[in-house]
Write a protein that holds these residues in place. Structure first.
Motif, PDB file in Angstrom:
ATOM      1  N   TYR A 191      -5.983  -7.483   1.483  1.00  9.56           N
ATOM      2  CA  TYR A 191      -7.444  -7.501   1.543  1.00  9.56           C
ATOM      3  C   TYR A 191      -7.905  -8.806   0.921  1.00  9.56           C
ATOM      4  CZ  TYR A 191     -12.304  -6.172   0.710  1.00  9.56           C
ATOM      5  OH  TYR A 191     -13.664  -6.138   0.692  1.00  9.56           O
ATOM      6  N   ASN A 192      -8.786  -9.508   1.612  1.00 10.41           N
ATOM      7  CA  ASN A 192      -9.286 -10.790   1.127  1.00 10.41           C
ATOM      8  C   ASN A 192     -10.464 -10.567   0.186  1.00 10.41           C
ATOM      9  OD1 ASN A 192     -10.110 -13.383   0.692  1.00 10.41           O
ATOM     10  ND2 ASN A 192     -10.502 -13.863   2.833  1.00 10.41           N
ATOM     11  N   LEU A 193     -10.260 -10.874  -1.074  1.00  4.17           N
ATOM     12  CA  LEU A 193     -11.289 -10.715  -2.101  1.00  4.17           C
ATOM     13  C   LEU A 193     -11.843 -12.098  -2.441  1.00  4.17           C
ATOM     14  CD1 LEU A 193     -12.749  -8.824  -4.108  1.00  4.17           C
ATOM     15  CD2 LEU A 193     -10.868  -9.213  -5.688  1.00  4.17           C
ATOM     16  N   ARG A 194     -12.774 -12.558  -1.628  1.00  5.60           N
ATOM     17  CA  ARG A 194     -13.415 -13.879  -1.819  1.00  5.60           C
ATOM     18  C   ARG A 194     -12.384 -14.966  -2.073  1.00  5.60           C
ATOM     19  NH1 ARG A 194     -18.323 -14.668  -1.951  1.00  5.60           N
ATOM     20  NH2 ARG A 194     -18.315 -16.226  -3.592  1.00  5.60           N
ATOM     21  N   GLY A 195     -11.420 -15.103  -1.166  1.00  7.38           N
ATOM     22  CA  GLY A 195     -10.426 -16.155  -1.261  1.00  7.38           C
ATOM     23  C   GLY A 195      -9.139 -15.767  -1.957  1.00  7.38           C
ATOM     24  N   ARG A 196      -9.128 -14.628  -2.624  1.00  8.74           N
ATOM     25  CA  ARG A 196      -7.908 -14.132  -3.284  1.00  8.74           C
ATOM     26  C   ARG A 196      -7.409 -12.920  -2.509  1.00  8.74           C
ATOM     27  NH1 ARG A 196      -8.260 -13.477  -9.440  1.00  8.74           N
ATOM     28  NH2 ARG A 196      -6.039 -13.512  -9.089  1.00  8.74           N
ATOM     29  N   SER A 197      -6.118 -12.811  -2.415  1.00 11.49           N
ATOM     30  CA  SER A 197      -5.508 -11.717  -1.671  1.00 11.49           C
ATOM     31  C   SER A 197      -5.110 -10.587  -2.615  1.00 11.49           C
ATOM     32  CB  SER A 197      -4.281 -12.241  -0.926  1.00 11.49           C
ATOM     33  OG  SER A 197      -3.680 -11.218  -0.199  1.00 11.49           O
ATOM     34  N   VAL A 198      -5.563  -9.375  -2.302  1.00 11.16           N
ATOM     35  CA  VAL A 198      -5.145  -8.179  -3.029  1.00 11.16           C
ATOM     36  C   VAL A 198      -4.231  -7.429  -2.068  1.00 11.16           C
ATOM     37  CG1 VAL A 198      -5.895  -6.042  -4.120  1.00 11.16           C
ATOM     38  CG2 VAL A 198      -7.293  -8.099  -4.314  1.00 11.16           C
ATOM     39  N   GLU A 199      -2.998  -7.156  -2.494  1.00 10.89           N
ATOM     40  CA  GLU A 199      -2.010  -6.589  -1.586  1.00 10.89           C
ATOM     41  C   GLU A 199      -1.423  -5.284  -2.110  1.00 10.89           C
ATOM     42  OE1 GLU A 199       0.907  -9.655  -1.250  1.00 10.89           O
ATOM     43  OE2 GLU A 199      -0.396 -10.937  -0.070  1.00 10.89           O
ATOM     44  N   THR A 200      -0.929  -4.489  -1.180  1.00 12.94           N
ATOM     45  CA  THR A 200      -0.177  -3.288  -1.511  1.00 12.94           C
ATOM     46  C   THR A 200       0.916  -3.101  -0.465  1.00 12.94           C
ATOM     47  OG1 THR A 200      -0.328  -0.943  -2.067  1.00 12.94           O
ATOM     48  CG2 THR A 200      -1.697  -1.697  -0.263  1.00 12.94           C
ATOM     49  N   ASP A 201       2.033  -2.528  -0.879  1.00 11.47           N
ATOM     50  CA  ASP A 201       3.100  -2.230   0.062  1.00 11.47           C
ATOM     51  C   ASP A 201       2.656  -1.131   1.017  1.00 11.47           C
ATOM     52  OD1 ASP A 201       4.823  -4.063  -1.074  1.00 11.47           O
ATOM     53  OD2 ASP A 201       5.842  -2.589  -2.325  1.00 11.47           O
ATOM     54  N   VAL A 202       3.288  -1.105   2.190  1.00  8.12           N
ATOM     55  CA  VAL A 202       2.942  -0.135   3.219  1.00  8.12           C
ATOM     56  C   VAL A 202       4.200   0.620   3.637  1.00  8.12           C
ATOM     57  CG1 VAL A 202       2.111   0.113   5.597  1.00  8.12           C
ATOM     58  CG2 VAL A 202       1.025  -1.522   4.070  1.00  8.12           C
ATOM     59  N   ASP A 203       4.098   1.936   3.679  1.00 15.05           N
ATOM     60  CA  ASP A 203       5.165   2.766   4.224  1.00 15.05           C
ATOM     61  C   ASP A 203       4.804   3.120   5.657  1.00 15.05           C
ATOM     62  OD1 ASP A 203       6.706   2.870   1.894  1.00 15.05           O
ATOM     63  OD2 ASP A 203       5.576   4.577   1.126  1.00 15.05           O
ATOM     64  N   SER A 204       5.813   3.330   6.484  1.00 14.60           N
ATOM     65  CA  SER A 204       5.531   3.711   7.870  1.00 14.60           C
ATOM     66  C   SER A 204       6.393   4.897   8.274  1.00 14.60           C
ATOM     67  CB  SER A 204       5.785   2.533   8.812  1.00 14.60           C
ATOM     68  OG  SER A 204       7.136   2.140   8.752  1.00 14.60           O
ATOM     69  N   ARG A 205       5.884   5.626   9.257  1.00 14.02           N
ATOM     70  CA  ARG A 205       6.614   6.763   9.825  1.00 14.02           C
ATOM     71  C   ARG A 205       6.494   6.665  11.337  1.00 14.02           C
ATOM     72  NH1 ARG A 205       5.418  12.311   6.947  1.00 14.02           N
ATOM     73  NH2 ARG A 205       7.126  12.779   8.316  1.00 14.02           N
ATOM     74  N   MET A 206       7.518   7.131  12.024  1.00 11.29           N
ATOM     75  CA  MET A 206       7.505   7.107  13.479  1.00 11.29           C
ATOM     76  C   MET A 206       7.708   8.515  14.020  1.00 11.29           C
ATOM     77  SD  MET A 206       9.978   5.138  16.176  1.00 11.29           S
ATOM     78  CE  MET A 206      11.227   6.409  16.236  1.00 11.29           C
ATOM     79  N   CYS A 207       6.924   8.867  15.013  1.00 13.72           N
ATOM     80  CA  CYS A 207       7.075  10.149  15.693  1.00 13.72           C
ATOM     81  C   CYS A 207       8.361  10.088  16.527  1.00 13.72           C
ATOM     82  CB  CYS A 207       5.869  10.418  16.585  1.00 13.72           C
ATOM     83  SG  CYS A 207       6.036  11.914  17.582  1.00 13.72           S
ATOM     84  N   ALA A 208       9.243  11.036  16.313  1.00 12.57           N
ATOM     85  CA  ALA A 208      10.508  11.057  17.046  1.00 12.57           C
ATOM     86  C   ALA A 208      10.304  11.325  18.542  1.00 12.57           C
ATOM     87  CB  ALA A 208      11.438  12.110  16.459  1.00 12.57           C
ATOM     88  N   ASP A 209       9.212  11.995  18.906  1.00 13.76           N
ATOM     89  CA  ASP A 209       8.971  12.320  20.315  1.00 13.76           C
ATOM     90  C   ASP A 209       8.351  11.170  21.093  1.00 13.76           C
ATOM     91  OD1 ASP A 209       9.976  14.887  19.956  1.00 13.76           O
ATOM     92  OD2 ASP A 209       8.007  15.665  19.371  1.00 13.76           O
ATOM     93  N   CYS A 210       7.254  10.606  20.573  1.00 17.51           N
ATOM     94  CA  CYS A 210       6.523   9.592  21.346  1.00 17.51           C
ATOM     95  C   CYS A 210       6.666   8.174  20.803  1.00 17.51           C
ATOM     96  CB  CYS A 210       5.047   9.957  21.448  1.00 17.51           C
ATOM     97  SG  CYS A 210       4.159   9.840  19.877  1.00 17.51           S
ATOM     98  N   GLY A 211       7.181   8.015  19.592  1.00 12.96           N
ATOM     99  CA  GLY A 211       7.364   6.686  19.022  1.00 12.96           C
ATOM    100  C   GLY A 211       6.119   6.129  18.351  1.00 12.96           C
ATOM    101  N   ALA A 212       5.059   6.914  18.244  1.00 14.36           N
ATOM    102  CA  ALA A 212       3.830   6.443  17.589  1.00 14.36           C
ATOM    103  C   ALA A 212       4.110   6.178  16.111  1.00 14.36           C
ATOM    104  CB  ALA A 212       2.720   7.467  17.730  1.00 14.36           C
ATOM    105  N   LEU A 213       3.539   5.106  15.592  1.00 17.07           N
ATOM    106  CA  LEU A 213       3.716   4.724  14.194  1.00 17.07           C
ATOM    107  C   LEU A 213       2.461   5.038  13.396  1.00 17.07           C
ATOM    108  CD1 LEU A 213       5.334   1.214  14.645  1.00 17.07           C
ATOM    109  CD2 LEU A 213       6.493   3.322  13.998  1.00 17.07           C
ATOM    110  N   THR A 214       2.655   5.475  12.161  1.00 21.89           N
ATOM    111  CA  THR A 214       1.551   5.617  11.209  1.00 21.89           C
ATOM    112  C   THR A 214       1.923   4.830   9.957  1.00 21.89           C
ATOM    113  OG1 THR A 214       2.458   7.643  10.264  1.00 21.89           O
ATOM    114  CG2 THR A 214       0.856   7.895  12.036  1.00 21.89           C
TER     115      THR A 214
END
Length: 80
Positions: free
Chosen positions: A18-41
Motif C-alpha cells: 500500500y502506497n502511504l504518500r511515497g512510502r510502501s507499507v507491505e504485508t505477506d500474502v498467503d494463497s489458496r487454490m481450489c482443487a476443482d476449478c483452479g481459482a485462487l484466493t
C-alpha cells in the motif's frame, strides 16, 4: 476494499503493498487454490498494517482544509 499492489517474486513470498504518500507499507500474502476449478484466493497475513496505513491517509485527507498543501507549503498567513 483498499487499492494496492500485489508483488509475486520468483523467489520468496507474495506481498501486498500500500502506497502511504511515497512510502510502501507491505504485508505477506498467503494463497489458496481450489482443487476443482483452479481459482485462487489471497489473504494478507497481517491486514492490520494495511488498515492502519489506509486509515492514516483517510484521517489526513479528512482533516486537510481546502487550498492548503499537506507538506506545510502555504502555511504562511496571507496578507490581504
Amino acid at each position: 476494499m483498499i487499492d494496492g499492489t500485489l508483488a509475486l517474486p520468483i523467489l520468496g513470498r507474495a506481498r501486498f503493498a500500500y502506497n502511504l504518500r511515497g512510502r510502501s507499507v507491505e504485508t505477506d500474502v498467503d494463497s489458496r487454490m481450489c482443487a476443482d476449478c483452479g481459482a485462487l484466493t489471497f489473504t494478507a497475513t497481517d491486514p492490520a498494517r494495511i488498515r492502519r496505513a489506509h486509515a492514516a491517509i483517510e484521517r489526513l485527507t479528512a482533516t486537510r482544509r481546502p487550498g492548503r498543501a499537506l507538506s506545510g507549503v502555504g502555511d504562511e498567513p496571507r496578507s490581504g
